[in-house]
Structure formats: C-alpha cells, structure tokens
Design a protein around this motif. Structure first.
Motif, PDB file in Angstrom:
ATOM      1  N   LEU A 114      18.689  20.625  49.873  1.00 34.91           N
ATOM      2  CA  LEU A 114      17.934  20.109  49.345  1.00 34.91           C
ATOM      3  C   LEU A 114      18.582  20.193  48.039  1.00 34.91           C
ATOM      4  N   VAL A 115      18.676  18.173  47.501  1.00 27.30           N
ATOM      5  CA  VAL A 115      19.694  18.256  46.591  1.00 27.30           C
ATOM      6  C   VAL A 115      18.411  18.452  45.691  1.00 27.30           C
ATOM      7  N   GLU A 116      19.141  19.134  44.575  1.00 30.46           N
ATOM      8  CA  GLU A 116      17.703  19.098  43.191  1.00 30.46           C
ATOM      9  C   GLU A 116      18.848  18.488  42.351  1.00 30.46           C
ATOM     10  N   GLY A 117      18.314  17.443  41.141  1.00 30.84           N
ATOM     11  CA  GLY A 117      18.703  16.506  40.335  1.00 30.84           C
ATOM     12  C   GLY A 117      18.188  17.336  38.898  1.00 30.84           C
ATOM     13  N   ALA A 118      18.706  16.152  37.994  1.00 26.70           N
ATOM     14  CA  ALA A 118      18.450  16.997  36.799  1.00 26.70           C
ATOM     15  C   ALA A 118      17.421  15.725  35.840  1.00 26.70           C
ATOM     16  N   GLY A 119      16.884  16.564  34.835  1.00 23.38           N
ATOM     17  CA  GLY A 119      15.715  16.050  34.111  1.00 23.38           C
ATOM     18  C   GLY A 119      14.282  14.823  34.970  1.00 23.38           C
ATOM     19  N   GLY A 120      14.984  14.103  34.207  1.00 26.51           N
ATOM     20  CA  GLY A 120      13.482  12.613  35.768  1.00 26.51           C
ATOM     21  C   GLY A 120      14.860  11.835  35.973  1.00 26.51           C
ATOM     22  N   TRP A 121      14.185  10.853  36.884  1.00 19.41           N
ATOM     23  CA  TRP A 121      14.463  10.290  37.764  1.00 19.41           C
ATOM     24  C   TRP A 121      15.713   8.675  36.776  1.00 19.41           C
ATOM     25  N   ARG A 122      15.362   8.557  35.523  1.00 21.51           N
ATOM     26  CA  ARG A 122      16.446   7.774  35.044  1.00 21.51           C
ATOM     27  C   ARG A 122      17.212   8.852  33.605  1.00 21.51           C
ATOM     28  N   VAL A 123      17.071  10.063  34.058  1.00 20.77           N
ATOM     29  CA  VAL A 123      18.579  10.361  33.385  1.00 20.77           C
ATOM     30  C   VAL A 123      19.452  10.228  33.358  1.00 20.77           C
ATOM     31  N   PRO A 124      20.312   9.759  32.350  1.00 21.23           N
ATOM     32  CA  PRO A 124      22.268   9.031  32.400  1.00 21.23           C
ATOM     33  C   PRO A 124      22.466  10.089  33.206  1.00 21.23           C
ATOM     34  N   LEU A 125      23.941   9.677  33.582  1.00 20.01           N
ATOM     35  CA  LEU A 125      24.916  10.883  34.159  1.00 20.01           C
ATOM     36  C   LEU A 125      26.314   9.670  33.633  1.00 20.01           C
ATOM     37  N   ASN A 126      26.280   9.261  33.130  1.00 22.15           N
ATOM     38  CA  ASN A 126      26.871   8.246  32.241  1.00 22.15           C
ATOM     39  C   ASN A 126      26.820   7.376  31.475  1.00 22.15           C
ATOM     40  N   ASP A 127      28.140   6.483  30.812  1.00 21.77           N
ATOM     41  CA  ASP A 127      27.447   5.421  30.132  1.00 21.77           C
ATOM     42  C   ASP A 127      26.971   4.051  30.978  1.00 21.77           C
ATOM     43  N   SER A 128      27.167   4.542  32.321  1.00 23.08           N
ATOM     44  CA  SER A 128      26.839   2.956  33.149  1.00 23.08           C
ATOM     45  C   SER A 128      26.066   3.529  34.283  1.00 23.08           C
ATOM     46  N   GLU A 129      25.616   4.447  34.791  1.00 21.88           N
ATOM     47  CA  GLU A 129      25.159   5.277  35.877  1.00 21.88           C
ATOM     48  C   GLU A 129      23.498   6.693  35.182  1.00 21.88           C
ATOM     49  N   ASP A 130      23.236   6.299  36.282  1.00 19.38           N
ATOM     50  CA  ASP A 130      21.930   7.073  36.567  1.00 19.38           C
ATOM     51  C   ASP A 130      22.500   8.660  37.618  1.00 19.38           C
ATOM     52  N   LEU A 131      21.636   9.744  37.245  1.00 18.94           N
ATOM     53  CA  LEU A 131      22.008  10.623  37.978  1.00 18.94           C
ATOM     54  C   LEU A 131      21.153  10.076  39.339  1.00 18.94           C
ATOM     55  N   SER A 132      20.162   9.834  39.126  1.00 21.30           N
ATOM     56  CA  SER A 132      19.354   9.197  40.747  1.00 21.30           C
ATOM     57  C   SER A 132      19.667   8.595  41.732  1.00 21.30           C
ATOM     58  N   GLY A 133      21.082   7.474  41.027  1.00 25.44           N
ATOM     59  CA  GLY A 133      21.920   7.345  41.821  1.00 25.44           C
ATOM     60  C   GLY A 133      22.842   7.880  42.883  1.00 25.44           C
ATOM     61  N   LEU A 134      23.076   8.829  42.803  1.00 24.55           N
ATOM     62  CA  LEU A 134      22.864  10.312  43.821  1.00 24.55           C
ATOM     63  C   LEU A 134      22.406   9.741  45.257  1.00 24.55           C
ATOM     64  N   ALA A 135      21.014   9.730  44.998  1.00 28.32           N
ATOM     65  CA  ALA A 135      19.915   9.074  45.604  1.00 28.32           C
ATOM     66  C   ALA A 135      20.533   8.157  46.775  1.00 28.32           C
ATOM     67  N   THR A 136      20.534   7.460  46.267  1.00 29.03           N
ATOM     68  CA  THR A 136      20.560   6.159  46.824  1.00 29.03           C
ATOM     69  C   THR A 136      22.347   5.925  47.777  1.00 29.03           C
ATOM     70  N   HIS A 137      22.555   6.391  46.451  1.00 29.09           N
ATOM     71  CA  HIS A 137      24.475   6.578  47.336  1.00 29.09           C
ATOM     72  C   HIS A 137      24.630   7.003  48.058  1.00 29.09           C
ATOM     73  N   LEU A 138      23.405   8.575  48.897  1.00 33.58           N
ATOM     74  CA  LEU A 138      24.067   9.187  50.027  1.00 33.58           C
ATOM     75  C   LEU A 138      22.607   8.923  51.085  1.00 33.58           C
ATOM     76  N   ASP A 139      22.192   7.444  50.381  1.00 31.87           N
ATOM     77  CA  ASP A 139      20.348   7.874  51.139  1.00 31.87           C
ATOM     78  C   ASP A 139      19.903   8.274  51.622  1.00 31.87           C
ATOM     79  N   LEU A 140      19.417   9.760  50.731  1.00 32.70           N
ATOM     80  CA  LEU A 140      18.409  10.286  50.628  1.00 32.70           C
ATOM     81  C   LEU A 140      17.271  10.883  50.122  1.00 32.70           C
ATOM     82  N   PRO A 141      15.985  10.466  50.938  1.00 31.23           N
ATOM     83  CA  PRO A 141      15.226  10.641  50.609  1.00 31.23           C
ATOM     84  C   PRO A 141      14.436  11.834  49.519  1.00 31.23           C
ATOM     85  N   VAL A 142      13.565  10.301  48.967  1.00 25.35           N
ATOM     86  CA  VAL A 142      13.557  11.688  47.508  1.00 25.35           C
ATOM     87  C   VAL A 142      11.972  12.148  47.888  1.00 25.35           C
ATOM     88  N   ILE A 143      12.136  13.201  47.465  1.00 22.96           N
ATOM     89  CA  ILE A 143      10.212  13.841  46.548  1.00 22.96           C
ATOM     90  C   ILE A 143      10.243  14.229  45.789  1.00 22.96           C
TER      91      ILE A 143
END
Length: 233
Positions: A114-143
């Motif tokens: 299990l890979v736990e994010g931070a905050g909600g789905w739209r929390v920014p990681l940097n000025d151009s990317e959201d942390l949620s992009g890690l799920a799509t980048h690694l093709d992980l289904p979401v709970i």
C-alpha cells in the motif's frame, strides 16, 4: 500480489488509520505486507533523523521489516502541503523522483503493498505536478478513504470523479467516521452510506466507527474488524 494507492477526501480523513488497518488485517491472515509513505510533512526531529508518525505506523505493520528511509524517503518537518514543505527546505521533488524510489519496491515479493499519499487527491507535489500523479505514473489502482461527516457526499463524489478523470481505477472505498453526530440518526446515516455506495460505483471495503477512545498505537488494530481486504486486480 496486490498493490494500491491510498488517498482521502481531505487531510485527516483517516488514510493512515485505514492503510495501517489493512496492513494489520493482512498480517492477521499470515500475508506479507509493505506500507509506503513516499513523502511526509509534519515530521519530528529525533536522534535518528526526521520521523513521521504515519510512516512509523506503516513501517510497524510491514513484514518483513524495512528501514525507515525505505518507507519514507522524503521527510519534512513543517505540517504543511508537500510543495510548500519542499519549498521551505529549498528543494524540489518530482513524480519521476518518487517513482524511481517506489517502482522497484512494488516488485518486492509481498502479498499486499500500500502506497499512502498525502492530503487529498489534488494536493500539489510541486508547481506543475500533483502527488496523485504517482498513482497514474505507476498504474496503481486507488482506494479512497472517505471522512464521514457533513459534506462527505460532495467531497467523495468529486474525488472519485477526479480519480477516474486522471485515468486511474477506483478499486474501492472505506468510510471513516469523523463526526459522532453524523451517525446519531441511524436511518439517515445508513442512507448516506447507501448514497456513497451507489454514486461511487466501487466496492465498500469497510466503515470504521469513531475510535477516539482507543490508544493511538492500537487504532489500526481496532479498525481491523471493520475492514475487508480488496480482492485484487
């Protein structure tokens, strides 16, 4: 082997409670586990370095054990959004960097990762990317962890829509009761849960009651009885 990304409807929705609870449930069934918190803000200074309580909870329920830095490679002291914490630290973290760390760990021979994010789905990681992009980048289904309180229907539906719009699969959701008065009217509470089940169109993996009277270290184990493991993909 199953791997999932855990997100929430908001900060303090109960992501760590559910993530650690699912890991504890898997352990109770003799399964090997790994919980990852790739980036964490709100860390304590210790003799061993910065430590985050959420990451420690996942680490404690990961068997075989791994080093803290493997579970939480990017740790920051202020309890603020990741992009602000990294900015204050004078650094910048990209999805590519997170992916380089997490991707090899997903190949670990563990029954549940299990890979736990931070905050909600739209929390920014940097000025151009959201942390949620890690799920799509690694093709992980979401709970999705839904903090059950007034307004949760809107928050949950918007988050589910965003997950799917980003091309990720919503594999299931867990309700976590945050406001005791939200469940005071049993019939209305049941109606709210039924609405979530219908509108989220994903399996409900459990509904966790308020566990405020349970010692913090035992809360994930207390949640186990209210959770179900995802069936896998």
């Amino acid at each position: 082997m199953t791997r999932y990304f855990i997100t929430g409807t908001d900060t303090d929705a109960g992501k760590t409670l559910v993530t650690a609870g699912l890991l504890a449930l898997a352990r109770s069934r003799g399964l090997s586990t790994l919980g990852l918190k790739p980036i964490a803000s709100g860390c304590r200074r210790t003799g061993a370095g910065l430590r985050n309580d959420d990451a420690l909870a996942l680490m404690a329920r990961s068997v075989p054990a791994l080093a803290y830095e493997t579970v939480n490679p990017f740790a920051f002291e202020p309890a603020i959004a990741p992009h602000l914490a990294t900015r204050q630290a004078g650094t910048n973290i990209s999805l590519a960097q997170l992916g380089e760390h997490v991707a090899p760990l997903l190949e670990e021979p563990r029954d549940l990762i299990l890979v736990e994010g931070a905050g909600g789905w739209r929390v920014p990681l940097n000025d151009s990317e959201d942390l949620s992009g890690l799920a799509t980048h690694l093709d992980l289904p979401v709970i999705l962890v839904v903090g059950l309180r007034l307004g949760c229907l809107n928050h949950a539906r918007l988050t589910a829509e965003a997950i799917r719009a980003d091309g990720a699969k919503l594999a299931g959701w867990v309700g976590n009761l945050l406001a005791a008065d939200f469940a005071r009217d049993a019939s209305l509470y049941a109606d709210n849960l039924a609405t979530l089940q219908h509108t989220l169109d994903a399996p409900c993996l459990g509904v966790v009651p308020r566990l405020s009277r349970v010692a913090p270290a035992r809360r994930p184990e207390a949640a186990v009885a209210h959770l179900e493991l995802p069936e896998g993909d």
